[in-house]
Design a protein around this motif. Structure first.
Motif, short mmCIF file in Angstrom:
data_model
loop_
_atom_site.label_atom_id
_atom_site.label_comp_id
_atom_site.label_asym_id
_atom_site.label_seq_id
_atom_site.Cartn_x
_atom_site.Cartn_y
_atom_site.Cartn_z
N SER A 15 0.75 -1.23 -0.17
CA SER A 15 0.01 0.22 -0.13
C SER A 15 0.82 1.25 0.02
N ARG A 38 -3.06 -3.58 5.26
CA ARG A 38 -4.21 -3.21 5.95
C ARG A 38 -5.03 -2.10 5.13
N ARG A 39 -4.44 -1.19 4.50
CA ARG A 39 -5.33 -0.07 3.90
C ARG A 39 -5.87 -0.28 2.55
N ASN A 90 7.64 -7.82 2.19
CA ASN A 90 8.04 -6.56 2.29
C ASN A 90 7.55 -5.86 3.47
N TYR A 155 14.62 -3.54 15.76
CA TYR A 155 14.33 -3.19 14.68
C TYR A 155 15.61 -4.10 13.68
N THR A 190 10.67 6.62 2.30
CA THR A 190 9.34 6.18 2.57
C THR A 190 8.54 6.81 3.80
P1 NAP Z 1 6.20 2.04 4.35
O1 NAP Z 1 5.82 2.84 3.19
O2 NAP Z 1 5.67 2.46 5.77
O3 NAP Z 1 5.66 0.56 4.13
C1 NAP Z 1 5.22 -0.34 4.97
C2 NAP Z 1 4.13 -1.46 4.48
O4 NAP Z 1 4.15 -2.31 5.50
C3 NAP Z 1 2.83 -0.52 4.25
O5 NAP Z 1 2.31 -1.09 3.02
C4 NAP Z 1 2.23 -0.99 5.55
O6 NAP Z 1 0.55 -1.25 4.95
C5 NAP Z 1 2.79 -2.43 5.60
N1 NAP Z 1 2.17 -2.82 7.00
C6 NAP Z 1 2.68 -2.38 8.19
N2 NAP Z 1 2.02 -2.82 9.18
C7 NAP Z 1 1.30 -4.02 8.61
C8 NAP Z 1 0.48 -4.86 9.31
N3 NAP Z 1 0.18 -4.88 10.61
N4 NAP Z 1 -0.10 -5.71 8.56
C9 NAP Z 1 0.02 -5.59 7.12
N5 NAP Z 1 0.90 -4.77 6.63
C10 NAP Z 1 1.34 -3.87 7.28
O7 NAP Z 1 7.69 1.75 4.58
P2 NAP Z 1 8.90 1.18 3.70
O8 NAP Z 1 10.03 1.81 3.94
O9 NAP Z 1 8.31 1.28 2.22
O10 NAP Z 1 8.91 -0.38 4.24
C11 NAP Z 1 9.16 -1.71 3.56
C12 NAP Z 1 10.01 -2.56 4.01
O11 NAP Z 1 11.25 -1.83 3.73
C13 NAP Z 1 10.13 -2.68 5.44
O12 NAP Z 1 10.22 -3.96 5.76
C14 NAP Z 1 11.18 -1.78 6.04
O13 NAP Z 1 11.62 -2.46 7.34
C15 NAP Z 1 12.17 -2.10 4.86
N6 NAP Z 1 13.07 -1.02 4.92
C16 NAP Z 1 12.80 0.29 4.83
C17 NAP Z 1 13.96 1.28 4.74
C18 NAP Z 1 13.62 2.90 4.50
O14 NAP Z 1 14.54 3.64 4.96
N7 NAP Z 1 12.33 3.10 4.09
C19 NAP Z 1 15.23 0.77 5.09
C20 NAP Z 1 15.42 -0.61 5.14
C21 NAP Z 1 14.46 -1.46 5.30
P3 NAP Z 1 -0.71 -0.85 5.76
O15 NAP Z 1 -0.37 0.28 6.86
O16 NAP Z 1 -1.64 -0.31 4.68
O17 NAP Z 1 -0.89 -1.94 6.26
#
Ligand code: NAP
Length: 264
Positions: A15, A38-39, A90, A155, A190
């Protein structure tokens, strides 16, 4: 638009952020999709956009991955839908504050999303992919797997878990046509930052990658057959040296005799 599908990719956390870009890129590559988060409104809007643009079949599956019953719905889909050839684990969250500031409830929640869900889904997918001798599992970890001191140990520990999960899985998958890849992003632009009370702009200049650049690099690594892909790490020999040192320790890690330095 091509009508032939390259198989269905199930993307958790589609999402927003990294998952949303994976969904876009995989649809462009000819995959049908199952988008999980979820969204629902966001998933449905993305599904409509991608179907209009690419002609691919895009389903949405609303699930809160902290709930056993919702995780079971995703497991059931992975087990029953034989069109699925790719799982992208993811979905993930970050903690606001360190281990000294978080409640047991918050710690259990991050472990459920970042480790329990991807472990269970990897296992279900791997079992079915191996039976069909075809498929791929991509786990979105983090460079913090190597750097617990940089943010917090919980984390980063969840991300080290995903790295270990992927390395272990890849070794079990040798000799099959099933693949496993861990993707280790550094800071990426993000929503995860504001959702966990952090400001990516507070990092040093040049440390934050654009989300599309991260995903395009990660997919290139996947196409090259990499098990571990670290898009921000320019000097690849640093990871190789670290990994070779780790592997070299292997034969010495379990002994009947206590190491001399621990003998009284
Ligand atoms: P993001 O935009 O906040 O995306 C997180 C996603 O996870 C959203 O689609 C959210 O969807 C979903 N999510 C969160 N809680 C959930 C739940 N209880 N059930 C189902 N889905 C859930 O952040 P992002 O940076 O793209 O994160 C994606 C991955 O990349 C994560 O694993 C993060 O740890 C990893 N990562 C990110 C970074 C960074 O700097 N951005 C760096 C290293 C690794 P809903 O809220 O709609 O459920």
């Amino acid at each position: 638009m091509s009508t032939e599908s390259k198989g269905t990719a199930l993307v958790t956390g589609a999402s927003s952020g990294i998952g949303e870009i994976y969904a876009e890129r995989l649809a462009d590559r000819g995959h049908d999709l199952i988008l999980v988060a979820r969204r629902l409104d966001r998933l449905e809007a993305l599904a409509r956009k991608l179907t209009e643009r690419t002609g691919r079949k895009v389903d949405v599956l609303q699930a809160d991955l902290t709930l056993r019953s919702d995780l079971a719905k995703v497991e059931a889909r992975l087990a029953s839908d034989t069109s699925i050839t790719l799982l992208i684990n993811n979905a993930g969250i970050s903690l606001e504050g360190s281990i000294l500031e978080n409640s047991a409830e918050k710690i259990e929640k991050i472990l459920a999303i970042n480790t329990v869900a991807p472990s269970v889904l990897s296992a279900v997918a791997a079992q079915h992919f191996v039976a069909r001798n075809n498929g791929g599992i991509i786990n979105i970890a983090s460079v913090l797997a190597f750097a617990p001191e940089m943010m917090d140990g919980i984390y980063s520990g969840t991300k080290a878990h995903l790295l270990n999960l992927t390395l272990g899985l890849a070794s079990k998958l040798q000799g099959t046509h099933v693949r496993a890849q861990a993707v280790l992003p550094g800071a990426t632009k993000t929503e995860i930052w504001e959702n966990s009370g952090k400001d990516p702009e507070a990092l040093l200049p040049g440390m934050v990658m654009e989300t599309a650049d991260l995903v395009d690099a990660a997919l290139l690594g996947y196409d090259r057959g990499e098990v571990v892909t670290i898009p921000p790490l320019h000097d690849e020999s640093q990871y190789e040296a670290y990994n070779n040192a780790r592997i070299a320790m292997g034969p010495n890690l379990s002994r009947k005799d206590v190491a001399p330095r621990y003998r009284a």
